[in-house]
Design a protein around this motif. Structure first.
Motif, PDB file in Angstrom:
ATOM      1  N   PRO A  89       0.800  -1.242   0.000  1.00 44.39           N
ATOM      2  CA  PRO A  89       0.000   0.000   0.000  1.00 44.39           C
ATOM      3  C   PRO A  89       0.824   1.279   0.000  1.00 44.39           C
ATOM      4  O   PRO A  89       0.505   2.221   0.735  1.00 44.39           O
ATOM      5  N   SER A  92      -1.437   3.915  -2.029  1.00 47.02           N
ATOM      6  CA  SER A  92      -2.703   4.181  -1.344  1.00 47.02           C
ATOM      7  C   SER A  92      -2.510   4.838   0.012  1.00 47.02           C
ATOM      8  O   SER A  92      -3.189   5.812   0.359  1.00 47.02           O
ATOM      9  N   SER A  93      -1.565   4.324   0.807  1.00 45.03           N
ATOM     10  CA  SER A  93      -1.402   4.810   2.165  1.00 45.03           C
ATOM     11  C   SER A  93      -0.376   5.934   2.285  1.00 45.03           C
ATOM     12  O   SER A  93      -0.667   7.003   2.823  1.00 45.03           O
ATOM     13  N   ARG A 123      -2.546   1.084   8.112  1.00 42.61           N
ATOM     14  CA  ARG A 123      -2.571   1.449   6.699  1.00 42.61           C
ATOM     15  C   ARG A 123      -3.859   2.200   6.395  1.00 42.61           C
ATOM     16  O   ARG A 123      -4.903   1.915   6.965  1.00 42.61           O
ATOM     17  N   THR A 125      -6.247   4.307   3.171  1.00 40.75           N
ATOM     18  CA  THR A 125      -6.469   4.486   1.743  1.00 40.75           C
ATOM     19  C   THR A 125      -7.444   5.633   1.542  1.00 40.75           C
ATOM     20  O   THR A 125      -8.087   6.090   2.491  1.00 40.75           O
ATOM     21  N   ASP A 155      -6.295  -0.845  -2.500  1.00 45.30           N
ATOM     22  CA  ASP A 155      -5.964  -1.553  -1.253  1.00 45.30           C
ATOM     23  C   ASP A 155      -7.044  -1.389  -0.197  1.00 45.30           C
ATOM     24  O   ASP A 155      -6.770  -1.444   1.007  1.00 45.30           O
ATOM     25  N   GLY A 156      -8.275  -1.223  -0.641  1.00 46.41           N
ATOM     26  CA  GLY A 156      -9.369  -0.988   0.302  1.00 46.41           C
ATOM     27  C   GLY A 156      -9.584  -2.123   1.276  1.00 46.41           C
ATOM     28  O   GLY A 156      -9.886  -1.888   2.454  1.00 46.41           O
ATOM     29  N   ALA A 159      -7.052  -1.952   4.313  1.00 48.45           N
ATOM     30  CA  ALA A 159      -6.858  -0.674   5.000  1.00 48.45           C
ATOM     31  C   ALA A 159      -7.441  -0.698   6.407  1.00 48.45           C
ATOM     32  O   ALA A 159      -8.447  -1.356   6.679  1.00 48.45           O
TER      33      ALA A 159
END
Length: 364
Positions: A89, A92-93, A123, A125, A155-156, A159
């Motif tokens: 991630p 995303s993160s 993490r 997103t 990457d939901g 998360a």
């Protein structure tokens, strides 16, 4: 916000080497193992990179537990991860969610969330797009409650924290920023089937979810997209470079008519064009990141140009790579098909190239 300090060229080179070495030690099967896991991410690689290299907190100010450097250092890491198609991630993160919170300028939200993100212990997103439009939010904020659906959430499913871009019942254009734990009541996360198995995506549905608003002005959403375009372009450069390397290596060993195919002049010309695409992409991608770091007035235009150019160049490079690999290039066993799929999917993120071109033309 604390002012970031840029690392030296030598420090950035060392950072690249560290990331590449960690990935090398994971072995050739690590990517395939990760994308077949329940979360479709390489949890061990992410933990190692956060603990040993500190990749998640590079751009985060020291006051919030980060390294306090610039997005250029993050870009160097993103390029290396793009080379490996690492299913972690980072985008995303460490880029989208972290970038949104930093751009908000709200110390309370940053103090609450960023230290854990920078450490890698949690993490996050970003929930952004509606089903058909990156310029519209599928989430509506009303009286402190969120309702609606966010699509293409990177990457939901893995998360811990959701950072949400919301509109209103009267105007679905992004206008407010919120955050909520991913396991909060009323949040439903559905893993989506994807073309690119190295980049998991999910659909996140909110039903009267009580979320915390992050004070910010609506101008941050344009700056957030600028950041997203630039860092995605850098990732595309890394992946395109790896696809070229794989192709050159293959043409040095594959024989046809008693000769290695890499010795044929026509194929040399095609690989030279691929090289030119990679290097020109690298130039414009890093120019966009540099413009963001320095606060240049043309940062948005450069980032938009990088998104368009690098998306098209990446697709050209991987398309040629598939052709030059022949039949083996479309088999699941060979990694080149994964690069081809990444090229197709990344071009759709944050607005398709033709949509970005149309928007730039309209603004002239």
């Amino acid at each position: 916000m604390t002012t970031s300090t840029a690392a030296s060229a030598e420090e950035i080179a060392a950072l690249r080497d560290s990331v590449r070495e960690v990935i090398r030690r994971r072995g050739d099967r690590a990517l395939r193992t990760a994308i077949e896991s329940p979360t479709r991410t390489d949890v061990e690689l992410w933990s190692t990179l956060c603990e040993q290299v500190g990749v998640a907190g590079l751009a985060v100010p020291e006051a919030f537990g980060g390294a306090g450097v610039t997005w250029l250092e993050t870009a160097a890491v993103v390029e290396e991860l793009g080379r490996a198609l690492a299913s972690i991630p980072m985008l995303s993160s460490a880029v989208l969610a972290t970038g949104a919170l930093m751009l908000s300028g709200d110390d309370a939200a940053c103090e609450l969330i960023l230290p854990d993100l920078a450490e890698g212990s949690r993490r996050a997103t970003l929930c952004w797009a509606s089903e058909h439009d990156w310029n519209r939010s599928g989430i509506v904020a009303d009286a402190g409650l969120l309702s609606g659906t966010a699509d293409y959430v990177i990457d939901g499913e893995s998360a811990d924290v959701l950072v949400i871009v919301a509109g209103s019942a009267f105007d679905t254009r992004p206008s407010t920023l919120h955050h909520v734990d991913a396991d909060a009541p009323g949040v439903e996360i559905t893993a989506l089937p994807v073309l690119d198995p190295t980049r998991p995506m999910a659909r996140v549905t909110f039903t009267d979810v009580a979320a915390t608003a992050v004070p910010s002005d609506s101008a941050i959403f344009a700056r957030l997209r600028t950041l997203a375009w630039a860092l995605l372009a850098v990732e595309q450069v890394g992946a395109a470079s790896a696809a070229l390397d794989l192709t050159v290596e293959y043409t040095k060993s594959r024989k046809q008519f008693g000769r290695v195919i890499g010795s044929f002049q026509a194929l040399k010309h095609r690989m030279a064009d691929m090289y030119a695409d990679v290097e020109t992409s690298r130039s414009i991608a890093y120019a966009a990141v540099e413009a963001i770091v320095t606060g240049s007035a043309d940062a948005n235009e450069l980032a938009a140009s990088a998104h368009v150019y690098c998306s098209e160049a990446f697709r050209r490079v991987t398309g040629e790579a598939i052709q030059l690999h022949g039949g083996i290039g479309i088999t699941w066993e060979h990694d080149i098909q994964l690069y081809f799929k990444r090229a197709q999917s990344t071009a759709q993120l944050f607005g398709q190239p033709h949509e970005v071109v149309a928007a730039l033309s309209a603004s002239l």
